[in-house]
Design an enzyme around this catalytic site. Structure first.
Site, PDB file in Angstrom:
ATOM      1  CD  GLU A   1      -2.602   0.666   2.952  1.00  0.00           C
ATOM      2  OE1 GLU A   1      -3.508   1.752   2.826  1.00  0.00           O
ATOM      3  OE2 GLU A   1      -2.784   0.057   4.000  1.00  0.00           O
TER       4      GLU A   1
ATOM      5  CE  LYS B   1      -7.252   0.659   3.675  1.00  0.00           C
ATOM      6  NZ  LYS B   1      -6.342   1.845   3.759  1.00  0.00           N
TER       7      LYS B   1
ATOM      8  CB  CYS C   1      -4.581  -2.126   4.175  1.00  0.00           C
ATOM      9  SG  CYS C   1      -3.290  -2.545   5.997  1.00  0.00           S
TER      10      CYS C   1
END
Length: 654
Positions: free
Chosen positions: A46, A115, A170
């Site tokens: 990330e 994300k 994540c």
């Protein structure tokens, strides 16, 4: 994709917080290393372009402008390469800033996935910086310095060499319903997770289970790469976690706390994943409910980019004994679980029939030994006296002193009732009745003994008011290596789902837990005794002359063939490819010879499996005609044998 495999790399590069140039150079270097390793896909952490721990610097134009230029530079660096990569970048889109995974390949950036779940608890304050991409519409954007357009989407998949790749970032994985659930149901074979997960006590182990479970739930591969050494340790520490998982199994993982860059590379079995999705109808049913609308698929790398390259070799471990537990500390618990399944099945049958007597033929061989050990466990569970287990030795023309001695030691040590009933005279009388020359050691000579033994066991069970416990195993059922209406028959078969390689392991496991040294030695000697029905006379030294594996082939090969044919429905060519990797010491011609034998016997012996006695299913592979394997007894093996012949022909041409 080559031979149904897709090679992935999980990369943990060196990080310099906010030094975009250094990070870009490190990423490009690792992309080129992944290319050298033959990877189809490389996954980076990330925000790997900037570093994850830049904090409020992410709202600074200098850093964001540099990140835009870096994305274009990284994409251009993939020109002429066959590997695609997913790198972590910030993206200004409209009035918002998104934390993204960008797919780069062939000098382009065809897809960016932002994300969706932004953590804002404990040590995380991401909502201060980032917007959630949940619900944003798809959009085509242009990236300065690159040709073509880039699709920004939370649902689209990237087509990389014929494999559908999705991505999440994540925290997305930690959500109750991760975005990867919808992606896999929409067709993603592989999920890339770009992460910057700091380390805490016990977190790695928890995350490992989470990744394993998500790959199992999605019947997919999961490639996880997280930030490592170089991220700021102002408040957190990062251990450089990276994992490659496939359908519940962790195939590879990085070392912890390395100061150096790391890259793990493995081949993902896409053919196996797609077969399981097809085979498990629940997956398709769920896909129609959860992901009924098709999603966009962005072409990234042509399907023929790495098709069956010369010199390609499989980069993953292929266990030569897929039925045998090998998971370190879990070996003991897994072995106990297998035996408990067998014993529970038998205990329930005894309880349901109100039977307190069990008759078992004890040869001193592997299968009857395991059946007897399981019977003892079932009797103990029910509180029955072990004397109700009647072990019967039936020496014949081929019985050796070694097996007879081991049988007697075993029965005495276990405290069961022992009977010996020789069969030679009865079989000789039978030969006379049917006018068979006893000097002719043919199939009649052998099967007459097997059927005589079964008759004794059945009649003795009638006399004692008991039932006959079958001892035949899964390997014998697959090959038809059982006498029809002989050892093929029983009232209950506890080994019907236990292949020969597993039976050997379990008897050895029992030996390690034996109370008496004499019993331990006998069990270990039984494991080491050549597998034989002992139907032909011993040699001049009194040793076993008739060795099963000399006739039908090595059981470790047949068990391997059986596993991949039934568990995954693989073709002979693919089984051969895997067998070459699992048994590098065996000549290719030997492997294909016994593979052809397996295919021929598996088909022409189906009639024996169509009328099997009851028995408990233990593992993922079973041949019960009542559920797991339904095949016509007259099905043709022509396709499978022709493919084996093609393999042989190709070997002859080399």
């Amino acid at each position: 994709m080559r031979n149904g495999f897709f090679r992935v790399a999980a990369c943990v590069p060196s990080v310099a917080v906010a030094d975009v140039k250094a990070n870009t150079d490190n990423i490009i270097y690792m992309i080129r290393e992944a290319e050298k390793a033959g990877a189809d896909l490389a996954v980076f952490p990330e925000l790997s372009v900037t570093g994850y721990t830049c904090g409020d610097l992410f709202h600074n134009a200098a850093l964001l402008d540099a990140a835009d230029r870096a994305l274009a530079e990284i994409a251009r660096a993939t020109e002429g390469l066959r590997v695609a990569a997913v790198v972590g970048v910030p993206l200004r889109h409209g009035p918002q800033l998104f934390n993204c995974g960008a797919v780069v390949a062939r000098g382009r950036c065809p897809l960016i996935r932002p994300k969706q779940y932004i953590p804002n608890y404990n040590e995380f304050y991401e909502k201060r910086i980032w917007s959630s991409a949940y619900g944003i519409p798809e959009a085509e954007i242009s990236i300065p310095g690159l040709d073509g357009t880039t699709l920004v989407s939370t649902t689209a998949l990237a087509d990389i060499a014929g494999v559908m790749v999705g991505a999440e970032i994540c925290e997305d994985l930690w959500a109750p319903v991760p975005p990867s659930c919808a992606q896999t149901l929409s067709g993603a074979d592989v999920i890339a997770n770009l992460s910057a997960s700091n380390d805490l006590i016990g977190k790695r182990a928890y995350l490992r289970r989470l990744i394993s479970q998500q790959s199992a739930r999605g019947i997919c591969a999961y490639v996880y790469a997280s930030a490592g050494f170089g991220e700021s340790t102002t408040d957190l520490a990062f251990d450089g976690k990276a994992f490659i998982a496939e359908n519940g199994d962790i195939l590879a993982e990085t070392e912890r706390w390395s100061n150096d860059p790391q890259m793990i590379v493995r081949d993902i079995d896409i053919e196996a994943l797609r077969r399981d999705r097809m085979h498990q109808g629940t997956f398709g049913d769920c896909a129609r409910r959860v992901a009924p609308q098709p999603v966009a698929v962005v072409a990234a790398v042509p399907a023929d980019a790495r098709a069956d390259e010369a010199g390609w070799s499989l980069l993953r471990e292929v266990a030569p004994h897929p039925f045998v537990p090998t998971s370190g500390s879990e070996i003991d618990s897994r072995s106990a679980e297998i035996v408990d399944i067998q014993a529970t099945g038998l205990a329930q049958r005894l309880k349901a029939t109100r039977c307190r007597t069990l008759v078992v033929g004890i040869s001193g061989g592997l299968d009857s030994t395991l059946a007897l050990l399981v019977a003892v466990r079932a009797f103990d569970r029910l509180g029955l006296d072990r004397s109700g287990i009647v072990g019967v030795t039936m020496p014949g023309f081929g019985t050796t002193g070694r097996t007879r001695s081991n049988a007697l030691v075993l029965m005495e040590a276990l405290g069961v009732t022992s009977r010996e009933i020789p069969i030679a005279k009865a079989v000789e009388q039978h030969f006379a009745d049917i006018s068979h020359d006893p000097e002719l050691r043919d199939i009649t000579y052998e099967n007459s003994q097997a059927r005589e033994r079964t008759q004794i066991l059945m009649d003795l069970a009638n006399e004692l008011g008991g039932m006959v416990l079958g001892t035949g195993d899964l390997s014998e059922l697959a090959l038809g290596w059982a006498t029809y209406n002989g050892d093929h028959m029983s009232m209950y078969g506890v080994n019907s789902s236990i292949p020969k390689t597993l039976a050997s392991h379990l008897v050895r496991w029992f030996a390690g837990r034996a109370d008496a040294e004499e019993m331990r030695r006998a069990l270990l000697d039984i494991v080491d005794t050549p597998i034989s029905p002992e139907l032909l006379p011993a040699d001049t030294s009194g040793d076993i002359a008739q060795k099963t594996e000399d006739l039908v082939g090595p059981y470790e090969l047949h068990d391997f063939f059986l596993y991949y044919m039934l568990r995954y429905g693989f073709s002979p060519k693919r089984i051969f490819l895997l067998a070459r990797a699992a048994f590098p010491e065996r000549p290719a011609k030997e492997i294909v010879h016994w593979l052809r034998t397996f295919c021929r016997r598996f088909f022409n012996q189906q009639f024996k499996r169509s009328c099997l006695p009851d028995g408990p299913k233990v593992g993922s592979v079973c041949l019960s005609p009542r559920g797991d394997w339904r095949m016509p007894s007259d099905a043709s093996a022509a396709l499978w044998l022709a493919e084996c012949d093609d393999i042989s022909a190709s070997l002859a041409d080399r």
